[in-house]
Design a protein around this motif. Structure first.
Motif, PDB file in Angstrom:
ATOM      1  N   LYS A  35       0.829  -1.206   0.000  1.00 46.14           N
ATOM      2  CA  LYS A  35       0.000   0.000   0.000  1.00 46.14           C
ATOM      3  C   LYS A  35       0.863   1.256   0.000  1.00 46.14           C
ATOM      4  CE  LYS A  35      -3.957   2.129   2.108  1.00 46.14           C
ATOM      5  NZ  LYS A  35      -4.060   3.069   3.114  1.00 46.14           N
ATOM      6  N   GLN A  36       1.968   1.231   0.770  1.00 43.74           N
ATOM      7  CA  GLN A  36       2.866   2.387   0.798  1.00 43.74           C
ATOM      8  C   GLN A  36       3.486   2.626  -0.566  1.00 43.74           C
ATOM      9  OE1 GLN A  36       5.641   1.517   3.929  1.00 43.74           O
ATOM     10  NE2 GLN A  36       4.390   2.532   5.496  1.00 43.74           N
ATOM     11  N   LYS A  38       2.215   1.762  -3.504  1.00 42.69           N
ATOM     12  CA  LYS A  38       1.178   2.294  -4.398  1.00 42.69           C
ATOM     13  C   LYS A  38       0.894   3.759  -4.104  1.00 42.69           C
ATOM     14  CE  LYS A  38      -1.255  -2.000  -5.412  1.00 42.69           C
ATOM     15  NZ  LYS A  38      -2.516  -2.750  -5.275  1.00 42.69           N
ATOM     16  N   ASP A  39       0.845   4.115  -2.827  1.00 45.62           N
ATOM     17  CA  ASP A  39       0.601   5.509  -2.462  1.00 45.62           C
ATOM     18  C   ASP A  39       1.732   6.411  -2.944  1.00 45.62           C
ATOM     19  OD1 ASP A  39      -1.774   4.823  -1.296  1.00 45.62           O
ATOM     20  OD2 ASP A  39      -1.013   4.861   0.778  1.00 45.62           O
ATOM     21  N   SER A  40       2.969   5.943  -2.813  1.00 48.17           N
ATOM     22  CA  SER A  40       4.096   6.772  -3.258  1.00 48.17           C
ATOM     23  C   SER A  40       4.085   6.926  -4.774  1.00 48.17           C
ATOM     24  CB  SER A  40       5.421   6.188  -2.778  1.00 48.17           C
ATOM     25  OG  SER A  40       5.691   4.967  -3.431  1.00 48.17           O
ATOM     26  N   ALA A  42       1.385   6.931  -6.622  1.00 44.76           N
ATOM     27  CA  ALA A  42       0.308   7.874  -6.917  1.00 44.76           C
ATOM     28  C   ALA A  42       0.762   9.309  -6.663  1.00 44.76           C
ATOM     29  CB  ALA A  42      -0.922   7.546  -6.073  1.00 44.76           C
TER      30      ALA A  42
END
Length: 162
Positions: A35-36, A38-40, A42
């Motif tokens: 998740k981290q 993917k967030d980075s 994005a």
């Protein structure tokens, strides 16, 4: 004997329960790490979009300034009176001049020539099995000429060539 079996059964259940928690924790940790990432990614894409937007605004400002400078160069400094004999001549000099922008990249004629020559060479080599080089040369010439004609027609329709 029953006590030993019961003790072994309890020990195996205890070890299994402990192992499942660590496996669950590992899965949760992997999910959090994913998740981290993917967030980075994005955030990076948002940053890239902001940078591209800023560059586009700067480019538009530069084009506007260039148009203003060109318009200033084309304007006349002394405006004749409407009744003057020179009024019509100066009016044609102050008409806005469209900026001539050259299109970058390959023209449709060049693309057509390259694609036609390549396709013609392949087809010519496949058709003339005895002398493949001769077939490829003839096919490239015919395909290139045909591709050029089609591309030139598209250039005229788009206004790139008059």
């Amino acid at each position: 004997m029953n006590k030993i079996i019961a003790l072994c059964l309890m020990a195996s259940i205890g070890f299994t329960a402990c192992n499942n928690n660590s496996a669950k924790e590992e899965a949760l940790a992997k999910a959090a790490a994913l998740k981290q990432v993917k967030d980075s990614l994005a955030l990076d894409s948002f940053r890239r979009a902001e940078i591209a937007e800023k560059e586009q605004l700067e480019q538009e400002k530069l084009q506007a300034q260039e148009m203003e400078n060109q318009a200033a160069r084309n304007t006349s400094y002394s405006e004749p009176e409407q009744g003057s004999q020179y009024y019509e001549a100066s009016e044609s000099n102050t008409a806005p001049v469209a900026a001539s922008t050259q299109k970058k990249g390959w023209s449709d004629a060049a693309k057509g020539t390259a694609i036609g020559a390549g396709a013609g060479a392949v087809m010519g080599a496949l058709i003339d099995k005895d002398k493949r080089l001769r077939g490829a040369a003839i096919g490239a010439a015919i395909g290139g000429a045909g591709g050029y004609a089609i591309g030139r027609k598209k250039d005229r329709q788009s206004g790139r060539v008059q």
